[in-house]
Design an enzyme around this catalytic site. Structure first.
Site, PDB file in Angstrom:
ATOM      1  N   LYS A  21     -10.452   1.652 -14.450  1.00 19.39           N
ATOM      2  CA  LYS A  21     -10.223   0.624 -13.431  1.00 19.39           C
ATOM      3  C   LYS A  21     -10.499  -0.750 -14.038  1.00 19.39           C
ATOM      4  O   LYS A  21     -11.577  -0.988 -14.590  1.00 19.39           O
ATOM      5  CB  LYS A  21     -11.107   0.861 -12.204  1.00 19.39           C
ATOM      6  CG  LYS A  21     -10.823  -0.110 -11.057  1.00 19.39           C
ATOM      7  CD  LYS A  21     -11.554   0.296  -9.794  1.00 19.39           C
ATOM      8  CE  LYS A  21     -11.295  -0.658  -8.647  1.00 19.39           C
ATOM      9  NZ  LYS A  21      -9.860  -0.710  -8.275  1.00 19.39           N
ATOM     10  N   ALA A  49      -4.280  -3.240   4.002  1.00 20.57           N
ATOM     11  CA  ALA A  49      -5.682  -2.924   3.714  1.00 20.57           C
ATOM     12  C   ALA A  49      -5.844  -2.671   2.221  1.00 20.57           C
ATOM     13  O   ALA A  49      -4.927  -2.176   1.557  1.00 20.57           O
ATOM     14  CB  ALA A  49      -6.139  -1.703   4.510  1.00 20.57           C
ATOM     15  N   MET A  90       0.036   7.425  -5.556  1.00 25.78           N
ATOM     16  CA  MET A  90      -0.036   7.438  -4.100  1.00 25.78           C
ATOM     17  C   MET A  90       1.261   7.964  -3.497  1.00 25.78           C
ATOM     18  O   MET A  90       1.245   8.650  -2.483  1.00 25.78           O
ATOM     19  CB  MET A  90      -0.318   6.021  -3.581  1.00 25.78           C
ATOM     20  CG  MET A  90      -1.778   5.621  -3.675  1.00 25.78           C
ATOM     21  SD  MET A  90      -2.870   6.683  -2.687  1.00 25.78           S
ATOM     22  CE  MET A  90      -2.366   6.278  -1.033  1.00 25.78           C
ATOM     23  N   HIS A 106     -16.682   2.846 -10.305  1.00 29.99           N
ATOM     24  CA  HIS A 106     -15.361   3.465 -10.441  1.00 29.99           C
ATOM     25  C   HIS A 106     -15.193   4.013 -11.855  1.00 29.99           C
ATOM     26  O   HIS A 106     -16.029   3.788 -12.731  1.00 29.99           O
ATOM     27  CB  HIS A 106     -14.248   2.453 -10.150  1.00 29.99           C
ATOM     28  CG  HIS A 106     -14.089   2.137  -8.698  1.00 29.99           C
ATOM     29  ND1 HIS A 106     -14.817   1.166  -8.061  1.00 29.99           N
ATOM     30  CD2 HIS A 106     -13.274   2.686  -7.748  1.00 29.99           C
ATOM     31  CE1 HIS A 106     -14.472   1.108  -6.792  1.00 29.99           C
ATOM     32  NE2 HIS A 106     -13.540   2.026  -6.568  1.00 29.99           N
TER      33      HIS A 106
END
Length: 222
Positions: free
Chosen positions: A137, A101, A1, A133
């Site tokens: 995961k 979130a 990210m 997913h």
């Protein structure tokens, strides 16, 4: 990210990145004018209006404390927080604007609202949440599925969950309401992980300048 946020930040004219912080800052891309800091050097960060945090629970406390100290907003997608950390986040919202979130997709924010409204309108219908997913995961149900379930509960319905792990699926969430003779399906499919970084940047821009408080993604859609 972190890499996605750095790559996509130039798309937002209102965003100027002043520092990136990581346990291993050497792995991050070098950007002219942007400080690269180790997590232990966080307090050396230059002035900022909002911090975007996608770290680990053991790094969350420091960035939250720094935002409170500097009066800056915080956007966080760090999962696995302990109850005490959630309480600290709630306390911080008394002094600065904060948003936490489990999913920063703008589409999922709308889906949460639709699920709550459907659950409220369809009393007595079965509610099932199926999430899919990629095979790597680990958590199941996903954090997004659990958040959708919480919205179903707020609408007065108790959901059931099913999880699938297959291939390289980025993320798919199906919320199904069923009764005798009819069924409603609400579906969100993510095909690219960049949507989460874009959503976080969207929220960061709109959180700056807001009154202190706790916000949701759907509060910042406009």
């Amino acid at each position: 990210m972190g890499q996605a946020l750095l790559r996509l930040a130039p798309e937002q004219a209102a965003v100027r990145v002043v520092a990136v912080v990581s346990r291993d800052p050497e792995r991050l891309s070098t950007v002219p004018g942007v400080h690269r800091l180790a997590a232990s050097e966080l307090v050396q960060a230059p002035d900022f209006d909002v911090a975007v945090d996608f770290s680990l629970p053991d790094g969350f406390d420091r960035i939250l404390a720094l935002c409170v100290e500097r009066g800056a907003a915080l956007v966080s997608g760090t999962t696995g927080l302990e109850p005490g950390q959630r309480e600290a986040l709630a306390r911080a919202s008394g002094g600065v604007p904060v948003l936490w979130a489990s999913n920063f997709s703008l589409g999922v924010a709308v889906l949460n609202d639709l699920v709550e409204r459907a659950a409220h309108a369809l009393k007595g219908w079965d509610c099932d949440i199926v999430e899919s997913h990629h095979v790597h995961k680990l958590d199941a149900p996903s954090g997004t599925a659990l958040t959708l379930g919480e919205h179903a509960r707020q609408g007065g319905t108790e959901p059931r969950y099913a999880s699938l792990r297959a291939g390289d699926i980025v993320g798919e969430h199906l919320v199904q309401f069923t009764t005798l003779g009819e069924r409603i399906e609400l579906v969100h499919r993510a095909t690219n992980r960049d949507i989460f970084a874009r959503g976080a940047l969207h929220c960061a821009v709109r959180l700056v300048g807001r009154p202190a408080g706790s916000y949701r993604v759907r509060d910042l859609l406009d």
